[in-house]
Design a protein around this motif. Structure first.
Motif, PDB file in Angstrom:
ATOM      1  N   ARG A  67     -31.795-112.374  51.499  1.00  0.00           N
ATOM      2  CA  ARG A  67     -32.136-113.409  53.037  1.00  0.00           C
ATOM      3  C   ARG A  67     -33.525-113.384  52.657  1.00  0.00           C
ATOM      4  NH1 ARG A  67     -27.386-114.121  52.408  1.00  0.00           N
ATOM      5  NH2 ARG A  67     -25.922-114.347  54.103  1.00  0.00           N
TER       6      ARG A  67
ATOM      7  N   LEU B 280     -31.066-113.030  62.915  1.00  0.00           N
ATOM      8  CA  LEU B 280     -29.589-114.137  62.231  1.00  0.00           C
ATOM      9  C   LEU B 280     -29.325-114.220  61.063  1.00  0.00           C
ATOM     10  CD1 LEU B 280     -30.325-117.197  64.044  1.00  0.00           C
ATOM     11  CD2 LEU B 280     -28.707-115.785  64.894  1.00  0.00           C
ATOM     12  N   ALA B 281     -30.535-113.661  60.239  1.00  0.00           N
ATOM     13  CA  ALA B 281     -30.361-113.170  58.507  1.00  0.00           C
ATOM     14  C   ALA B 281     -29.633-112.049  58.153  1.00  0.00           C
ATOM     15  CB  ALA B 281     -31.855-113.404  57.817  1.00  0.00           C
TER      16      ALA B 281
ATOM     17  N   LYS C 126     -19.713-105.444  54.821  1.00  0.00           N
ATOM     18  CA  LYS C 126     -18.407-104.966  55.819  1.00  0.00           C
ATOM     19  C   LYS C 126     -17.937-104.820  54.723  1.00  0.00           C
ATOM     20  CE  LYS C 126     -15.511-108.391  58.389  1.00  0.00           C
ATOM     21  NZ  LYS C 126     -15.805-109.539  57.139  1.00  0.00           N
TER      22      LYS C 126
ATOM     23  N   GLN D 231     -27.338-110.779  60.572  1.00  0.00           N
ATOM     24  CA  GLN D 231     -25.706-110.584  61.269  1.00  0.00           C
ATOM     25  C   GLN D 231     -25.543-111.696  60.086  1.00  0.00           C
ATOM     26  OE1 GLN D 231     -26.953-112.289  64.741  1.00  0.00           O
ATOM     27  NE2 GLN D 231     -26.729-109.795  65.848  1.00  0.00           N
ATOM     28  N   SER D 232     -26.030-112.308  59.133  1.00  0.00           N
ATOM     29  CA  SER D 232     -25.170-113.498  58.098  1.00  0.00           C
ATOM     30  C   SER D 232     -24.823-112.284  56.598  1.00  0.00           C
ATOM     31  CB  SER D 232     -25.647-114.202  57.839  1.00  0.00           C
ATOM     32  OG  SER D 232     -26.786-114.482  57.102  1.00  0.00           O
ATOM     33  N   MET D 233     -25.967-111.210  56.937  1.00  0.00           N
ATOM     34  CA  MET D 233     -25.509-110.773  55.431  1.00  0.00           C
ATOM     35  C   MET D 233     -24.157-109.250  55.975  1.00  0.00           C
ATOM     36  SD  MET D 233     -28.787-110.101  53.628  1.00  0.00           S
ATOM     37  CE  MET D 233     -30.317-109.219  54.729  1.00  0.00           C
ATOM     38  N   THR D 234     -24.474-109.075  57.203  1.00  0.00           N
ATOM     39  CA  THR D 234     -23.024-107.788  57.320  1.00  0.00           C
ATOM     40  C   THR D 234     -21.640-108.067  57.139  1.00  0.00           C
ATOM     41  OG1 THR D 234     -23.609-108.681  59.757  1.00  0.00           O
ATOM     42  CG2 THR D 234     -25.019-106.446  58.849  1.00  0.00           C
ATOM     43  N   PHE D 235     -21.663-109.481  57.329  1.00  0.00           N
ATOM     44  CA  PHE D 235     -20.280-110.256  57.286  1.00  0.00           C
ATOM     45  C   PHE D 235     -19.723-110.269  55.984  1.00  0.00           C
ATOM     46  CE2 PHE D 235     -17.990-113.436  54.871  1.00  0.00           C
ATOM     47  CZ  PHE D 235     -16.932-113.522  56.242  1.00  0.00           C
TER      48      PHE D 235
ATOM     49  N   VAL E 178     -20.734-118.639  57.844  1.00  0.00           N
ATOM     50  CA  VAL E 178     -20.915-117.755  57.990  1.00  0.00           C
ATOM     51  C   VAL E 178     -22.419-117.751  59.124  1.00  0.00           C
ATOM     52  CG1 VAL E 178     -21.474-115.379  57.063  1.00  0.00           C
ATOM     53  CG2 VAL E 178     -19.159-116.817  56.272  1.00  0.00           C
ATOM     54  N   LEU E 179     -22.937-118.360  58.219  1.00  0.00           N
ATOM     55  CA  LEU E 179     -24.297-118.904  58.778  1.00  0.00           C
ATOM     56  C   LEU E 179     -24.790-118.964  60.071  1.00  0.00           C
ATOM     57  CD1 LEU E 179     -26.338-120.142  55.795  1.00  0.00           C
ATOM     58  CD2 LEU E 179     -26.206-118.078  56.472  1.00  0.00           C
TER      59      LEU E 179
ATOM     60  N   HIS F  26     -19.185-121.021  53.127  1.00  0.00           N
ATOM     61  CA  HIS F  26     -20.969-120.086  53.398  1.00  0.00           C
ATOM     62  C   HIS F  26     -21.440-120.356  54.228  1.00  0.00           C
ATOM     63  CE1 HIS F  26     -24.103-117.111  52.501  1.00  0.00           C
ATOM     64  NE2 HIS F  26     -25.176-118.598  52.308  1.00  0.00           N
TER      65      HIS F  26
ATOM     66  N   GLU G  12     -26.010-109.044  48.942  1.00  0.00           N
ATOM     67  CA  GLU G  12     -26.956-110.793  49.165  1.00  0.00           C
ATOM     68  C   GLU G  12     -28.403-110.671  49.614  1.00  0.00           C
ATOM     69  OE1 GLU G  12     -24.856-112.502  51.147  1.00  0.00           O
ATOM     70  OE2 GLU G  12     -23.716-111.592  49.778  1.00  0.00           O
TER      71      GLU G  12
ATOM     72  N   LEU H 130     -18.127-109.810  62.421  1.00  0.00           N
ATOM     73  CA  LEU H 130     -19.969-110.365  61.359  1.00  0.00           C
ATOM     74  C   LEU H 130     -20.032-108.585  61.283  1.00  0.00           C
ATOM     75  CD1 LEU H 130     -21.391-112.753  63.729  1.00  0.00           C
ATOM     76  CD2 LEU H 130     -20.862-112.971  61.038  1.00  0.00           C
TER      77      LEU H 130
ATOM     78  N   PRO I  47     -23.166-115.967  63.369  1.00  0.00           N
ATOM     79  CA  PRO I  47     -24.130-114.971  64.688  1.00  0.00           C
ATOM     80  C   PRO I  47     -25.098-115.986  65.755  1.00  0.00           C
ATOM     81  CG  PRO I  47     -24.389-114.589  61.906  1.00  0.00           C
ATOM     82  CD  PRO I  47     -24.636-116.009  62.465  1.00  0.00           C
TER      83      PRO I  47
ATOM     84  N   ILE J 148     -13.775-118.475  53.553  1.00  0.00           N
ATOM     85  CA  ILE J 148     -15.049-118.726  54.264  1.00  0.00           C
ATOM     86  C   ILE J 148     -16.410-119.773  53.633  1.00  0.00           C
ATOM     87  CG2 ILE J 148     -15.977-118.329  56.474  1.00  0.00           C
ATOM     88  CD1 ILE J 148     -12.705-117.186  56.480  1.00  0.00           C
TER      89      ILE J 148
END
Lengths: 220, 220
Positions: free
Chosen positions: B197, A203-204, A213, A206-210, B18-19, B15, B195, B85, B22, B13
């Motif tokens: 995480r 999940l972490a 991209k 996947q929220s970074m790739t937003f 976006v979290l 934050h 980014e 994403l 996913p 968007i």
DNA sequence: ATCTGTGAATTGATTCACAGCC
DNA sequence: GGCTGTGAATCAATTCACAGAT
């Protein structure tokens, strides 16, 4: 149900504040290890990339720990935060799932120094049962309820495959566990009153790739 | 009456949204695997313990994916979320630190099916260098900059001891990495635009004990 | 002179409630 | 009847700004 506005330990603490307190405690422990005696909210904020006002406001929910014109005594504030967070005692944990991840958890040296001790390990797989990791012998999950009712724990750690995770969590709740740290990538649930935190690197990511991209591809 | 900019996405968007995306994507994948074709925001909300209004509002930042009176087509919505994403491609990652944790990461089967592939592994320790885990041969960190400039990655995974973590992260940033997943328990920093995480089970535990400490001791 | 603690102001996130469509 | 999409309203979190302590 009435909530009294008077009383000793005052009102509701915002959820995000509770999530930040451990961060403050860790930074203070670092400062303490360096021998620093006093710290200002500005300096702490620099360390943690948090505004000084936020730190002061967060702490103000619990008391007045600083001295105007000077700052906070590192040791004293750390002591108080540890008390507030309940870190002044040892917490007993049970691990369910002793696959690769579970083994890494059992052998991880980062829990014990912070007062978190895994005292039981369970697995469904007969291959894992009976083996010893990090000084703990793995028991069959069938004995979960029996073992935990004889020797209760505070926290459950779930490291089983996704398909089994919710059922394991339900068992843990029935065994009186009041908090669960779940590593399985599922939409997990606990009843009201049982704390739940997810550890989920996917999940972490996947929220970074937003955010990645739209950027130019890696080039220089 | 102002209308929304057509077909654009420069709207900001939040934050937290976006979290959550996913999470939605994962729940949809589950439904899809079960053969369910349509889902309402209420049903998705039940799965994830999120209000239906929040789901609808979150999705509305990106477009209109549902049908009134009916709900969302599971496959179509999942497809769109994956696009939003950036999950419609493979992401290349480098792992730094091949101790116990790093090995568990290399051998973890959960990244690859989601399109996250570790393509380089580095360690400082001569004992680890040269060994092979999960099909990858560990290189010395001294070659980090050279290897990554010849063969760049998008994301860095940091699994080194705390004292070394910030320096490793700085190197990764210099190598053009645009996102870092950090497992080291430190107050880590990345420059604006990179980014970050944290995966930190101890912090998660410490924020749960706050809620546990006031409750009655485990008893039955 | 410096830095805390905190109401007030502001910014951000969530929920409401309903028009519009299926 | 059922459900989305969305402005408006509400609720929560953050930041401001300054009185007061040392």
């Amino acid at each position: 149900m009435a909530r009294k506005p008077e009383g000793t330990r005052p009102a509701k603490i915002p959820h995000v504040v509770v999530l930040r307190l451990p961060l403050y405690a860790r930074a203070l422990a670092l400062l303490q290890a360096n021998g620093q005696e006093v710290v200002s909210s500005a300096e702490l904020g620099d360390m943690l990339r948090v505004t000084p006002a936020q730190i002061r406001k967060d702490l103000s929910y619990f008391g007045r720990f600083g001295k105007q014109g000077r700052g906070y005594n590192v040791t004293r504030l750390l002591e108080r935060l540890r008390l507030i967070l309940g870190l002044d005692r040892e917490w007993r944990m049970a691990l369910i799932g002793v696959g690769k991840l579970g083994r890494a958890i059992l052998e991880y040296g980062g829990f014990a120094p912070q007062g978190f001790r895994v005292v039981h390990a369970f697995d469904l797989d007969a291959g894992a049962v009976g083996q010893t990791f990090g000084g703990l012998t793995v028991r069959p999950v069938s004995e979960l309820e029996q073992v935990l009712s004889a020797d209760p724990v505070d926290i459950g750690i779930v490291a089983v495959p996704a398909f089994a995770a919710q059922k394991v969590m339900d068992s843990l709740v029935r065994c009186g566990v009041r908090a669960i740290l779940n590593y399985a990538p599922i939409p997990a649930h606990t009843p009201q009153g049982v704390e739940l935190r997810q550890i989920d690197p996917v999940l972490a990511l996947q929220s970074m790739t937003f955010h990645l991209k739209s950027l130019a591809p890696p080039a220089e």
